[in-house]
Design a protein around this motif. Structure first.
Motif, mmCIF file in Angstrom:
data_model
loop_
_atom_site.group_PDB
_atom_site.id
_atom_site.type_symbol
_atom_site.label_atom_id
_atom_site.label_comp_id
_atom_site.label_asym_id
_atom_site.label_seq_id
_atom_site.Cartn_x
_atom_site.Cartn_y
_atom_site.Cartn_z
ATOM 1 N N ASN A 179 50.116 -4.741 18.925
ATOM 2 C CA ASN A 179 49.194 -5.680 19.546
ATOM 3 C C ASN A 179 49.957 -6.749 20.321
ATOM 4 O O ASN A 179 50.975 -7.249 19.848
ATOM 5 C CB ASN A 179 48.337 -6.335 18.462
ATOM 6 N N ALA A 213 51.856 3.499 25.574
ATOM 7 C CA ALA A 213 51.509 2.356 24.729
ATOM 8 C C ALA A 213 50.201 2.654 24.017
ATOM 9 O O ALA A 213 49.292 3.252 24.603
ATOM 10 C CB ALA A 213 51.377 1.088 25.569
ATOM 11 N N SER A 237 46.431 -2.827 21.195
ATOM 12 C CA SER A 237 45.518 -3.746 21.877
ATOM 13 C C SER A 237 46.297 -4.774 22.686
ATOM 14 O O SER A 237 47.426 -5.124 22.346
ATOM 15 C CB SER A 237 44.604 -4.461 20.872
ATOM 16 N N VAL A 238 45.660 -5.228 23.762
ATOM 17 C CA VAL A 238 46.225 -6.247 24.646
ATOM 18 C C VAL A 238 45.149 -7.295 24.852
ATOM 19 O O VAL A 238 44.001 -6.965 25.162
ATOM 20 C CB VAL A 238 46.636 -5.636 26.008
ATOM 21 N N VAL A 245 44.836 1.837 24.919
ATOM 22 C CA VAL A 245 44.909 0.434 24.534
ATOM 23 C C VAL A 245 43.557 -0.227 24.751
ATOM 24 O O VAL A 245 42.958 -0.081 25.815
ATOM 25 C CB VAL A 245 45.994 -0.298 25.373
ATOM 26 N N ALA A 277 48.410 5.206 28.455
ATOM 27 C CA ALA A 277 48.066 4.074 27.594
ATOM 28 C C ALA A 277 46.741 4.357 26.909
ATOM 29 O O ALA A 277 45.794 4.810 27.546
ATOM 30 C CB ALA A 277 47.966 2.791 28.410
ATOM 31 N N GLY A 323 50.903 -3.580 27.177
ATOM 32 C CA GLY A 323 51.311 -2.949 25.927
ATOM 33 C C GLY A 323 52.807 -2.715 25.829
ATOM 34 O O GLY A 323 53.426 -3.037 24.813
ATOM 35 N N GLY A 371 46.968 -1.860 29.935
ATOM 36 C CA GLY A 371 47.343 -1.135 28.737
ATOM 37 C C GLY A 371 48.821 -0.844 28.635
ATOM 38 O O GLY A 371 49.439 -1.059 27.595
#
Length: 188
Positions: free
Chosen positions: A80, A105, A108-109, A144, A142, A89, A120
């Motif tokens: 995260n 990745a 979470s972002v 994410v 990603a 990410g 992401g």
């Protein structure tokens, strides 16, 4: 856990030797990541898991806060990331001729109040092609969740054979960016 702070500039080579780094925790004012800021650096063959990275102001990514004119190959980031602006990410920002290949990745972002540069894989991608080649992202993906997503792709980016899920908006594409194969993984 932080290797290079925002006041240090990493210009070397990190060969992870296909090792896994677990439990990275970084909380800084600016330039958060395993490496805060790098230029002309090369990162390869490293997997980072269970990471928690926060940059209160700008530039946050699990591997690197900001990378200019460098390369990232066969690296992955799971965890995260939180920051104000330029939040991604794997990397908060990649600029000026940076190449990313075979990277991903997952996690979470979350970007802060600016809601401007969040993505992401990478939060911001740009290159001044008067001095540097375009940024190249090849065979990357990603998965994410992005909270307060914004514009991630700006100025002279080439994305090839890469994937994303429907949580990720490709907003704000500017200038001479091109996509030879950018595919949604979930088909939405």
């Amino acid at each position: 856990s932080l290797i290079v702070t925002s006041t240090d500039l990493f210009t070397g080579v990190l060969d992870g030797g296909c090792h896994v780094l677990r439990g990275l925790t970084v909380s800084v004012e600016n330039y958060g990541g395993l490496f805060g800021y790098a230029s002309g650096a090369s990162f390869k063959d490293l997997r980072i898991e269970e990471a928690e990275v926060e940059s209160i102001s700008n530039y946050a990514g699990i591997l690197v806060g900001c990378l200019e004119n460098g390369s990232i190959e066969r690296c992955s980031a799971l965890g995260n990331v939180k920051g104000g602006d330029y939040v991604g990410g794997l990397a908060g920002a990649v600029r000026n001729g940076t190449n990313m290949k075979d990277c991903y990745a997952v996690g979470s972002v979350s970007s802060g109040v600016s809601k401007f540069h969040a993505g992401g894989l990478v939060g911001d991608i740009s290159s001044d092609t008067r001095e540097y080649p375009k940024v190249l992202i090849k065979n990357c993906y990603a998965v994410v969740q992005i909270i307060n997503r914004g514009k991630a792709l700006e100025y002279s980016t080439v994305i090839d054979d890469s994937y994303y899920d429907s949580q990720i908006a490709v907003d704000g594409i500017k200038d001479s960016s091109s996509f030879t194969s950018l595919v949604k993984m979930d088909g939405k």
